[in-house]
Design a protein around this motif. Structure first.
Motif, PDB file in Angstrom:
ATOM      1  N   ILE A  78       0.932  -1.071   0.455  1.00  0.00           N
ATOM      2  CA  ILE A  78       0.282   0.185  -0.051  1.00  0.00           C
ATOM      3  C   ILE A  78       0.529   1.391   0.170  1.00  0.00           C
ATOM      4  CG2 ILE A  78      -1.256   1.434   1.244  1.00  0.00           C
ATOM      5  CD1 ILE A  78      -2.660  -1.368  -0.193  1.00  0.00           C
ATOM      6  N   ASP A  79       2.031   1.247   0.971  1.00  0.00           N
ATOM      7  CA  ASP A  79       3.180   2.320   0.348  1.00  0.00           C
ATOM      8  C   ASP A  79       3.782   3.111  -0.441  1.00  0.00           C
ATOM      9  OD1 ASP A  79       1.988   2.738   4.129  1.00  0.00           O
ATOM     10  OD2 ASP A  79       4.037   2.098   4.292  1.00  0.00           O
ATOM     11  N   THR A  80       3.758   1.613  -1.047  1.00  0.00           N
ATOM     12  CA  THR A  80       4.011   1.811  -2.388  1.00  0.00           C
ATOM     13  C   THR A  80       3.450   2.107  -4.014  1.00  0.00           C
ATOM     14  OG1 THR A  80       5.818   0.181  -1.485  1.00  0.00           O
ATOM     15  CG2 THR A  80       6.105   0.546  -3.938  1.00  0.00           C
ATOM     16  N   PHE A  81       2.070   1.414  -3.713  1.00  0.00           N
ATOM     17  CA  PHE A  81       1.497   1.072  -4.622  1.00  0.00           C
ATOM     18  C   PHE A  81       0.497   2.014  -4.558  1.00  0.00           C
ATOM     19  CE2 PHE A  81       3.813  -2.035  -5.663  1.00  0.00           C
ATOM     20  CZ  PHE A  81       4.700  -1.458  -6.728  1.00  0.00           C
ATOM     21  N   GLY A  82      -0.107   2.678  -3.888  1.00  0.00           N
ATOM     22  CA  GLY A  82      -1.191   3.109  -2.999  1.00  0.00           C
ATOM     23  C   GLY A  82      -2.628   2.450  -2.839  1.00  0.00           C
ATOM     24  N   LYS A  83      -2.404   1.234  -3.417  1.00  0.00           N
ATOM     25  CA  LYS A  83      -3.831   0.891  -3.480  1.00  0.00           C
ATOM     26  C   LYS A  83      -2.836  -0.677  -3.775  1.00  0.00           C
ATOM     27  CE  LYS A  83      -4.436   0.050  -8.348  1.00  0.00           C
ATOM     28  NZ  LYS A  83      -5.286  -0.170  -9.692  1.00  0.00           N
TER      29      LYS A  83
END
Length: 251
Positions: A78-83
């Motif tokens: 989530i931190d890397t791609f937002g979803k």
């Protein structure tokens, strides 16, 4: 092609074998893939191959038996791609032993690397999959369906995974989340090793496959996983998909 364009997928055990086959199929369809694996050396090699097709894909080294770290895997994605759009629970370790030789340690290995990570990762991913109306792909096995000799701990964990997958299909369905299983027979390194150690057992298994061959990691297992991860499978949930050349016919 590009059926998974823009999608973010986590694949456990993604550095080799079936996991890598699925990861390659996913990136070729446009997905950004997070491969999670215990083996750092192999993981770093595999991520370089994946990044040829999808440069944003990443590798996370993790011991799935350390259940306290599982939430962190989801959070890093989530931190890397937002979803998060797709969760594939593929990793599993076990020992082949006769029933009378099995110990608590053998059961712990199978459940701690297979069943519990599948459960906890599904639980941790749920809030994010609700947002994307995502997909979960878990893995069952003919060992559980057939009761294969020497596979009690593996079969028990795989059937437990099948049980929670069906429950999750019912509970997650109202959120638009699909939850399915693949039960494969594949030409993986593990099967190749097993064929060398148990050649007679292997030949018997192969003789029961109507299509007469083992499944290819990317082109057979990977493509079915792409189907289950894509919108093409939007009206399928709670199902065990037998990708085994016809060896087992579910009723």
């Amino acid at each position: 092609m590009n059926r998974l364009d823009g999608k973010v997928a986590i694949i456990t055990g993604g550095a080799s074998g079936i996991g890598k086959g699925m990861a390659m199929a996913f990136v070729k369809e446009g997905a950004k893939v997070v491969i999670v694996d215990l083996n750092e050396e192999v993981g770093l090699q595999s991520i370089q191959e994946l990044q040829i097709y999808q440069p944003e894909s990443i590798f996370i080294q993790a011991n799935l038996a350390d259940h306290n770290k599982l939430q962190g895997i989801i959070q890093q994605a989530i931190d890397t791609f937002g979803k998060l759009d797709i969760l594939v629970n593929n990793a599993h370790a076990s020992r082949m032993k006769s029933f009378d030789q099995i110990t608590q340690e053998d059961f712990d290995l199978s459940f701690n690397t297979g069943f519990y990570p599948t459960f906890y990762l599904m639980q941790a991913a749920l809030p994010y999959l609700k947002e994307t109306k995502g997909k979960i792909i878990n893995f069952s096995s003919g060992a559980g369906l057939n009761g294969d000799v020497g596979q009690a701990t593996y079969a028990a964990a795989k059937e437990a995974i099948r049980a929670i997958t069906r429950v999750a299909a019912n509970e997650f369905g109202p959120f638009g989340i699909n939850v399915n299983l693949i039960s494969p027979i594949a030409n993986s390194p593990g099967v190749q090793k097993w064929a060398e150690e148990e050649p007679e057992y292997y030949r018997t298994m192969l003789s029961k496959i109507p299509l007469g061959r083992l499944g290819e990691l990317e082109s057979d297992i990977g493509r079915v996983a792409v189907f289950l991860a894509s919108e093409d499978s939007d009206y399928i949930t709670g199902q065990t998909i037998m990708v085994d050349g016809g060896a087992i016919k579910l009723r």
